[in-house]
Design an enzyme around this catalytic site. Structure first.
Site, PDB file in Angstrom:
ATOM      1  N   LYS A  27      97.464   5.867  51.913  1.00 41.00           N
ATOM      2  CA  LYS A  27      98.239   6.847  52.695  1.00 41.00           C
ATOM      3  C   LYS A  27      99.533   7.255  52.006  1.00 41.00           C
ATOM      4  O   LYS A  27     100.002   8.365  52.186  1.00 41.00           O
ATOM      5  CB  LYS A  27      98.507   6.294  54.102  1.00 41.00           C
TER       6      LYS A  27
ATOM      7  N   ASP B 139      93.085  12.716  56.723  1.00 41.33           N
ATOM      8  CA  ASP B 139      92.746  11.726  57.751  1.00 41.33           C
ATOM      9  C   ASP B 139      93.952  10.820  57.991  1.00 41.33           C
ATOM     10  O   ASP B 139      94.829  10.682  57.134  1.00 41.33           O
ATOM     11  CB  ASP B 139      91.548  10.875  57.295  1.00 41.33           C
ATOM     12  N   ASN B 140      94.018  10.197  59.178  1.00 39.62           N
ATOM     13  CA  ASN B 140      94.977   9.121  59.467  1.00 39.62           C
ATOM     14  C   ASN B 140      96.441   9.519  59.481  1.00 39.62           C
ATOM     15  O   ASN B 140      97.306   8.700  59.144  1.00 39.62           O
ATOM     16  CB  ASN B 140      94.814   7.960  58.475  1.00 39.62           C
TER      17      ASN B 140
ATOM     18  N   GLU C 271      88.931   5.782  64.192  1.00 36.67           N
ATOM     19  CA  GLU C 271      87.479   5.581  64.210  1.00 36.67           C
ATOM     20  C   GLU C 271      87.080   4.345  65.023  1.00 36.67           C
ATOM     21  O   GLU C 271      87.655   3.282  64.892  1.00 36.67           O
ATOM     22  CB  GLU C 271      86.919   5.462  62.776  1.00 36.67           C
TER      23      GLU C 271
ATOM     24  N   ASP D  86      91.797  10.924  52.080  1.00 38.67           N
ATOM     25  CA  ASP D  86      91.488   9.739  52.886  1.00 38.67           C
ATOM     26  C   ASP D  86      91.642   8.466  52.058  1.00 38.67           C
ATOM     27  O   ASP D  86      90.985   7.461  52.314  1.00 38.67           O
ATOM     28  CB  ASP D  86      90.055   9.840  53.430  1.00 38.67           C
TER      29      ASP D  86
HETATM   30  O1  LIG Z   1      93.795   2.495  54.445  1.00 33.52           O
HETATM   31  C1  LIG Z   1      92.953   3.334  54.744  1.00 33.52           C
HETATM   32  N1  LIG Z   1      92.325   4.066  53.843  1.00 33.52           N
HETATM   33  C2  LIG Z   1      92.587   3.847  52.417  1.00 33.52           C
HETATM   34  C3  LIG Z   1      91.335   4.192  51.678  1.00 33.52           C
HETATM   35  C4  LIG Z   1      91.145   3.730  50.461  1.00 33.52           C
HETATM   36  C5  LIG Z   1      89.893   4.045  49.728  1.00 33.52           C
HETATM   37  O2  LIG Z   1      90.213   4.965  48.680  1.00 33.52           O
HETATM   38  C6  LIG Z   1      90.233   4.290  47.429  1.00 33.52           C
HETATM   39  N2  LIG Z   1      91.474   4.733  46.778  1.00 33.52           N
HETATM   40  C7  LIG Z   1      92.735   4.474  47.181  1.00 33.52           C
HETATM   41  N3  LIG Z   1      93.623   5.098  46.373  1.00 33.52           N
HETATM   42  C8  LIG Z   1      92.896   5.760  45.436  1.00 33.52           C
HETATM   43  C9  LIG Z   1      93.231   6.591  44.336  1.00 33.52           C
HETATM   44  N4  LIG Z   1      94.507   6.919  43.971  1.00 33.52           N
HETATM   45  C10 LIG Z   1      95.684   6.281  44.514  1.00 33.52           C
HETATM   46  C11 LIG Z   1      95.947   4.984  43.743  1.00 33.52           C
HETATM   47  O3  LIG Z   1      96.054   5.281  42.378  1.00 33.52           O
HETATM   48  N5  LIG Z   1      92.236   7.146  43.604  1.00 33.52           N
HETATM   49  C12 LIG Z   1      90.938   6.886  43.931  1.00 33.52           C
HETATM   50  N6  LIG Z   1      90.551   6.097  44.960  1.00 33.52           N
HETATM   51  C13 LIG Z   1      91.530   5.540  45.695  1.00 33.52           C
HETATM   52  C14 LIG Z   1      90.173   2.807  47.748  1.00 33.52           C
HETATM   53  O4  LIG Z   1      89.542   2.094  46.698  1.00 33.52           O
HETATM   54  C15 LIG Z   1      89.341   2.814  49.026  1.00 33.52           C
HETATM   55  O5  LIG Z   1      87.969   2.987  48.769  1.00 33.52           O
HETATM   56  C16 LIG Z   1      92.567   3.517  56.166  1.00 33.52           C
HETATM   57  C17 LIG Z   1      92.991   2.545  57.083  1.00 33.52           C
HETATM   58  C18 LIG Z   1      92.655   2.647  58.427  1.00 33.52           C
HETATM   59  C19 LIG Z   1      93.123   1.619  59.356  1.00 33.52           C
HETATM   60  C20 LIG Z   1      93.663   1.969  60.585  1.00 33.52           C
HETATM   61  C21 LIG Z   1      94.120   0.991  61.479  1.00 33.52           C
HETATM   62  C22 LIG Z   1      94.012  -0.350  61.146  1.00 33.52           C
HETATM   63  F1  LIG Z   1      94.402  -1.299  61.992  1.00 33.52           F
HETATM   64  C23 LIG Z   1      93.459  -0.713  59.907  1.00 33.52           C
HETATM   65  C24 LIG Z   1      93.027   0.265  59.020  1.00 33.52           C
HETATM   66  C25 LIG Z   1      91.885   3.730  58.876  1.00 33.52           C
HETATM   67  C26 LIG Z   1      91.460   4.702  57.965  1.00 33.52           C
HETATM   68  O6  LIG Z   1      90.706   5.778  58.358  1.00 33.52           O
HETATM   69  C27 LIG Z   1      91.808   4.615  56.621  1.00 33.52           C
HETATM   70  O7  LIG Z   1      91.395   5.621  55.771  1.00 33.52           O
HETATM   71 MG   LIG Z   2      90.663   7.288  56.882  1.00 32.83          MG
END
Ligand SMILES: O=C(NC/C=C/[C@H]1O[C@@H](n2cnc3c(NCCO)ncnc32)[C@H](O)[C@@H]1O)c1cc(-c2ccc(F)cc2)cc(O)c1O
Ligand SMILES: [Mg+2]
Length: 214
Positions: free
Chosen positions: A144, A169-170, A199, A141
């Site tokens: 993406k 997810d997603n 969600e 999650d």
């Molecule tokens: O973008 C979404 N999720 C991203 C999550 C990121 C979280 O995870 C952390 N994260 C990211 N990469 C890494 C990584 N490793 C990779 C980088 O090194 N290693 C560790 N942590 C990581 C971030 O710091 C955040 O805490 C999303 C959008 C919508 C959405 C839908 C429709 C819309 F209109 C708008 C938004 C709905 C959803 O359910 C979604 O999950």
């Molecule tokens: Mg999500």
């Protein structure tokens, strides 16, 4: 100074949820996101699908990629058998700080190991740092475009065994096209799509459950 949305979400938990009661923490976040401010938690509808997969797998070892505020961390950890371990990776220190407090409010600190860092750095260290041989369940999650590279990395590091479950997810919104193509076409996975909604909205989204065949 202005508060952030995760800080306001934590405030809603501390105001409306009962300490030590994971269900009330989940409920408080869902209420906050429906009534006050949308946030990218897996949510209550997809959350029920997540719950049913966790209950079915009854995992001893779980990896979550992308903790954010800890909503799905709390849902998963509250369903784990005693001595089971959930490792959750979060590389944003502000989000990690909020998630730690949400997890603590739910009383689930003993079941959760929140690691502050990037999945790409930590996946190769899982065995040496945490003594994990393989994961029974992985919940994806995070960003993406990182689902596919991190899945390949988990394969390379031998963290998946015959029967390991990936739950993503997603896969529709925002979408993870390259990951979906991979798990649906690879002979090493058996995939199943669980249709749901983004969600707190009526927009289509869903979870993809993929069994690693070894
Ligand atoms: O973008 C979404 N999720 C991203 C999550 C990121 C979280 O995870 C952390 N994260 C990211 N990469 C890494 C990584 N490793 C990779 C980088 O090194 N290693 C560790 N942590 C990581 C971030 O710091 C955040 O805490 C999303 C959008 C919508 C959405 C839908 C429709 C819309 F209109 C708008 C938004 C709905 C959803 O359910 C979604 O999950
Ligand atoms: Mg999500």
């Amino acid at each position: 100074t202005q508060s952030t949305r995760p800080q306001r979400l934590l405030g809603a938990v501390q105001k409306n949820a009962t300490r030590g009661d994971p269900r009330s923490v989940v409920q408080a976040i869902d209420q906050f996101c429906r009534q006050k401010e949308w946030a990218m938690n897996v949510g209550d509808e997809k959350g029920c699908i997540l719950d049913s997969v966790v209950s079915e797998v009854n995992p001893a070892t779980v990896l979550e990629l992308g903790t954010y505020c800890g909503y799905s961390t709390v849902r998963i950890a509250s369903l784990l058998p005693p001595h089971a371990k959930l490792i959750t990776l979060e590389f944003n220190p502000d989000f990690a700080a909020i998630a730690r407090q949400v997890i603590a409010w739910a009383g689930l600190e003993d079941k959760v190991h929140l690691v502050e860092g990037a999945s790409g750095d930590w996946i190769p260290k899982m065995t040496e740092q945490f003594g994990v041989k393989t994961f029974d369940l992985v919940f994806l999650d995070h960003w993406k475009d990182r689902y596919l590279p991190d899945t390949m990395l988990m394969e390379e590091c031998g963290l998946l065994r015959k029967g390991s479950i990936l739950l993503a997810d997603n896969v529709i919104c925002p979408g993870t096209p390259d990951y979906l193509e991979y798990v649906r076409s690879s002979p090493r996975y058996e995939s199943q799509y669980f249709k749901s909604h983004l969600e707190y909205t009526k927009v289509e989204d869903g979870l993809e459950k993929s069994v690693f065949l070894g």
